[in-house]
Scaffold this active site. Structure first.
Site, PDB file in Angstrom:
ATOM      1  N   GLU A   1     -54.274  56.669 -49.598  1.00 33.88           N
ATOM      2  CA  GLU A   1     -52.960  57.287 -49.747  1.00 33.88           C
ATOM      3  C   GLU A   1     -52.920  58.031 -51.069  1.00 33.88           C
ATOM      4  OE1 GLU A   1     -49.908  54.354 -49.648  1.00 33.88           O
ATOM      5  OE2 GLU A   1     -49.910  54.182 -47.467  1.00 33.88           O
TER       6      GLU A   1
ATOM      7  N   ARG B   1     -43.458  38.712 -41.436  1.00 35.37           N
ATOM      8  CA  ARG B   1     -43.368  37.302 -41.839  1.00 35.37           C
ATOM      9  C   ARG B   1     -42.146  37.137 -42.712  1.00 35.37           C
ATOM     10  NH1 ARG B   1     -47.010  39.650 -45.746  1.00 35.37           N
ATOM     11  NH2 ARG B   1     -45.851  39.709 -47.701  1.00 35.37           N
TER      12      ARG B   1
END
Lengths: 167, 503, 503, 167
Positions: free
Chosen positions: B205, B296
């Site tokens: 990135e 999560r």
């Protein structure tokens, strides 16, 4: 006694001058006073300037661990004079800061290294840490090998001062 | 349709350790569930065992043979008669294989279904999903071989960021500032990713030099309902891992807040999200970019719980039981979390271990401490070094911040090098008080940070006192045997004490 | 008008001890104030000393020579350069003389002005005030000599209630069920009132056999603004002292709630109330009666703080500094407080003392513990026996109640007989779960209460283990001197241990 | 050993049968088993039925204090046979349950008292507590006087069984 504080690397020499309700200490050439009060749980309240802080100290294996409020310190007693300090090398031993595994050895015995030069890479808690030379030196001995599991404090590399002709 | 019937959870196995195991056990106990702890040989004395109704050994210290060992955990679940498993965070929490194995064993996985975990866990796929949903992503690549990396770098310019395709928690992440460092970084990141996730794939990135890291809590139920409940500001990081989080995010516009929360809800709906999760974004000036979905419960979930008065673990359990989502009330107040790690802030946050020789935890109005610290326990270096989360809640940011400062001043832990003092000074800094900071703030703050000279000298004097205490008798307060005697401590060996404070 | 200018508080003296001193110090520290503790000789090791910036000895153990000694406290304030004094609750908190003396010493009293304290402290005058304001009071008398008492009893019938005119906290209070007990009760109540308040005056009330005790938090500022912020249900009492409080009150109608809160605001305005206080009522079916005004911070103030997200101590300090009242947000959720006392529930809640030999305090989401308990401290019987307030907050009453149960299960304190187990079973009772109880509930619940046979037997076995441990070496974990050795505890002396839970 | 638990007044006899990972004890004629695990802070996890509870026990001056979860107990070791138990009087001594002050003595030496009859009133923490006779007895001796400050455990009144003719 003379100590080296492990996190900061700072060295300091302390002499207690008197025991009473106030600690008098000679430290770094000056005399310091600390008010103190023992607490039931074994801790101590000390007075630093106008501030009162809870503190605790205990001897661990090779060091003395000290808390002053949320601050934590580890002091290692130093011998008054040492071979290493004579040679101008702050610390002739590169030791493991934590338990883990030797990943890569980046130097060989006999090599001459610069300050800041990476010496060895170790892995602990799935992270890599590279240890670098604190000053110019020669690699005297490397008592570990790649892949080896090591404990905290294990000697990884022995250095010798540059003016020593023997590797 | 059977999919819409609720299921009953009576016995919950918590496949984790440390503070998150304790936190999950507490909610489960309050809900009246029977709780089952699991532990590795390194954790035989760990407080999460004592907190549960029963505890089962699942293997040796090394995580891949214990907390990452699917078979061993399922064996414990079977032996205990568990009907559900909560994975916590880290370890197997985002493993589609684990979720599938739990399902196939006839148990309830308290988390997203395997296909959602797989979609979120594939960082490259999630980027593509975001792009299809019209949510901007940071410019990047889908692979990271040396040739791709070199040409991407030429195109966007350095610095670039190497990330693990299966990543999380900063593992396998490297910033590369010039081409000379590229190859070594790719190799190191690949090794780290392989070790952490058994998956060495990387992608690239553009590296934003000073963005804010802002994330949104999402919740989805088994009936297709998805909500986004407020954002968290998580820009204060070391080693790409968060150390301070807060909600609401200070200093972003109401419009940016609404846009991000909206984008999170859109993405959550697009992946058919179920259970609790987080959508992470980078905010750079007026731009924002999707980063990843964490499928999560997040470490920093308490700041959302306090603001919304909403127990996210209870919600996870209800969702896993296929109950419909309960709408949270509108948010109120401000919450800040500081993570105290067993690390040395002076030395690149190097992990530390030791024994808890003295402990005083903070308390008071608005203070919550999620921790596994307890007197006399050993802090090893086998696992993540998170010791405690100090969470301060207040009517506004200023009250929360001031309560946090007072709380960190109360945090005393001897025997393990830890980061409480660093956090205290970070929270006390003007930059934090103004709320104007980015992901570079910690590394800018760190180099000049050190304890005051007075503090250092006081510590040295106490070290000398302890050194002189010689063979002083141990403290007899906590002996639990024989008559209670007066305290003995190293200080006392040094002679007569009078109360300093009696003026 | 100078009265409307704000005043600055920089150094706050806390004229109290125990949990309330710590609680006030925490807010004061968060506000950046310099805090000054005071202590009697019996409290030289008390945790509130260590929590403050400085601490001053004010006299011997006996309260009238220390915590009730106005001159000694003013001397400490002068020595420390305090500019304000917070009295906490109990001791001098409702003394008009003290408030006046603080004022005359040029310091700020953090509480109502002397004339408000005098009006509220005169229980008989307060009844008259309520009647003038159109708020119903329990039928009663204004004096209580033997003749008045006898004729009042004839008129209303037994039982009647003897109360201290200067009363509070159940001191000097006696229920009289028939004439034969009247004289002895009047004498005992008079002695108790004289000892507690230096004022032996009594009055009488018709004794309502099973009312609810409900009170309203009030706040007034120096600018004439008065508000009432929600009610607290305080019916669970032993010896006329509260042991469990909650907010909102369960099982009263919305209309009754509104009526009571309104009546409290009316009375507060009628006395020109300033600072924090409480208006107490009895509710009996569809009737309600004014009981008294408590012109201080109440022990049970945290349940209001949690529901309204409002720091009442911070508000007291702001009001004392003549700042305008800050409007609280609308209430949210449900909060319950349990007071753990050093008392023996098996024996009429007889006071107990001892040393803290082992301590584990509860924690977790929604749990706040206000306490002065700490490892190794001595619990004397010089003062009120309140050890800890366990406060549970939840999105609704059921969540708060379940969190409280789980929290009390975590409460372990060895060395002092205490009431945590009794409270746990009280909270677990069906009557409490339904919310249907009156002031008689504790005394109805108590006679049948005892630990399970299994618990008693387990305790006896552990006693035998400890008895056999002989001269076992003391635990060395908490020694603070020398190397850390493995734990030694009485259990260990008995031979080989293997982990019971390793199945 | 035989104990009396002070709060409940219950008496219990315990014999440990074996040391191992499970405590085996003979208690009240039956054999009980308790699973146990030592914790780092000196406490113990014990298993009562299917429930695991944190427990701690320590010897105090004349007693053994025990916590089982939130429950607190005080056990006083009893001699196997005692003069008092022969005479049928459970406890020939009335002792102060807490430190405080003797307010009123309601009986005189030589008086015969009934079960439940008030004997003495004491004050502690500004509250009055009246101690009553546990059974019928004769007042043998009153070693305290009104207004006297007393410690917890101080003997306030000595009783003798009714069949004893001497006061």
């Amino acid at each position: 006694m003379k100590f080296r504080e492990l996190s900061s690397g700072r060295q300091v020499e302390v002499q207690l001058q008197q025991q009473g309700s106030t600690i008098q200490a000679r430290i770094g050439g000056a005399v310091a006073q600390i008010g103190r009060q023992l607490l039931p749980d074994g801790a101590m309240l000390i007075e630093i300037g106008a501030v009162r802080v809870r503190a605790f100290a205990a001897r661990a294996a090779d060091s003395i661990v000290v808390s002053v409020g949320p601050h934590s310190f580890t002091f290692v007693p130093l011998k008054a004079s040492r071979g290493a300090s004579r040679s101008g090398l702050a610390n002739p031993l590169v030791t493991a800061p934590m338990p883990g595994k030797v990943l890569k050895i980046l130097v060989a015995e006999g090599d001459q290294v610069e300050a800041g030069q990476p010496l060895i890479t170790m892995e602990a808690m799935k992270m890599e840490t590279t240890l670098a030379a604190e000053g110019a030196a020669r690699i005297k001995r490397i008592p570990v090998s790649e892949g080896q599991m090591i404990d905290a404090g294990a000697v990884l590399i022995e250095l010798s001062p540059l003016d020593s002709s023997k590797p | 349709m059977p999919r819409f019937r609720t299921r009953r959870i009576n016995k919950l196995l918590i496949a984790n350790r440390g503070e998150i195991a304790l936190r999950i056990i507490r909610t489960a106990r309050a809900l009246g569930l029977h709780t089952i702890a699991v532990y590795s040989e390194a954790d035989a004395d760990s407080p999460h065992l004592a907190a549960a109704h029963e505890a089962h050994l699942i293997g040796p210290a090394e995580a891949r043979h214990s907390y990452l060992n699917i078979q061993s955990i399922l064996d414990a679940a079977r032996a205990a008669g568990a009907d559900a498993i909560h994975p916590g965070y880290g370890f197997l929490s985002e493993s589609p294989e684990f979720a599938r194995a739990v399902d196939q064993a006839g148990l309830i996985f308290v988390g997203p279904p395997p296909q959602v975990l797989a979609a979120a866990g594939d960082k490259v796929g999630a980027r593509q999903l975001a792009q299809r949903a019209g949510v901007p992503v940071v410019p990047g690549t889908e692979t990271a071989d040396a040739a791709t990396a070199r040409s991407f770098a030429v195109l966007t310019g350095y610095p670039i960021l190497i990330k693990a395709a299966a990543g999380g928690g900063g593992r396998g992440m490297r910033v590369v500032h010039d081409e000379s460092a590229l190859d070594a970084a790719l190799q190191a990141a690949g090794r780290e990713a392989q070790a952490a996730f058994s998956d060495g794939r990387l992608f690239l990135e553009k590296y934003l030099t000073a963005p804010r890291h802002i994330e949104v809590q999402i919740l989805g139920d088994a009936h297709g309902r998805v909500i986004a409940m407020g954002e968290r500001e998580c820009s204060l990081q070391r080693r790409h891992q968060k150390i301070v989080e807060e909600s609401p995010a200070p200093a972003i516009s109401a419009q940016m807040r609404a846009t991000i929360i909206d984008a999170a809800a859109t993405l959550a709906a697009a992946v058919g999200y179920q259970n609790a999760g987080t959508v992470e974004f980078l905010v750079d000036g007026d731009n924002f970019y999707f980063l990843e979905i964490n499928a999560r419960l997040q470490v920093e979930h308490p700041v959302t719980e306090l603001r919304f008065d909403y127990d996210l673990v209870a919600a996870q359990l209800a969702i896993a039981a296929r109950q419909p989502l309960i709408e949270p009330p509108p948010p109120r107040g401000h919450a800040i979390e500081c993570r105290v790690y067993a690390e040395d802030a002076h030395n690149d946050f190097r992990p530390a271990g030791g024994s808890v020789l003295y402990l005083q935890l903070p308390a008071g109005p608005g203070i919550r401490v999620d921790t596994w610290l307890a007197p006399a326990i050993e802090i090893g270096t086998h696992y993540d070094g998170l010791l405690a989360k100090v969470i301060a809640y207040g009517a506004d940011r200023d009250e929360a911040r001031r309560r946090m400062l007072a709380a960190l001043d109360e945090f005393v832990l001897t025997g393990v090098t830890h980061t409480a003092a660093f956090l205290r000074d970070l929270i006390a800094s003007e930059g934090f008080a103004r709320g104007e900071f980015s992901t570079t703030f910690v590394s800018e703050f760190l180099p000049d940070w050190r304890p005051s000279d007075e503090t250092f000298k006081a510590a040295a004097i106490l070290a000398e006192l302890a050194a002189q205490s010689g063979t002083a008798a141990p403290a007899r307060r906590w002996n639990g045997a024989g008559a209670v005697s007066r305290r003995r401590s190293p200080w006392e060996a040094l002679g007569d004490f009078s109360l300093w404070s009696r003026r």
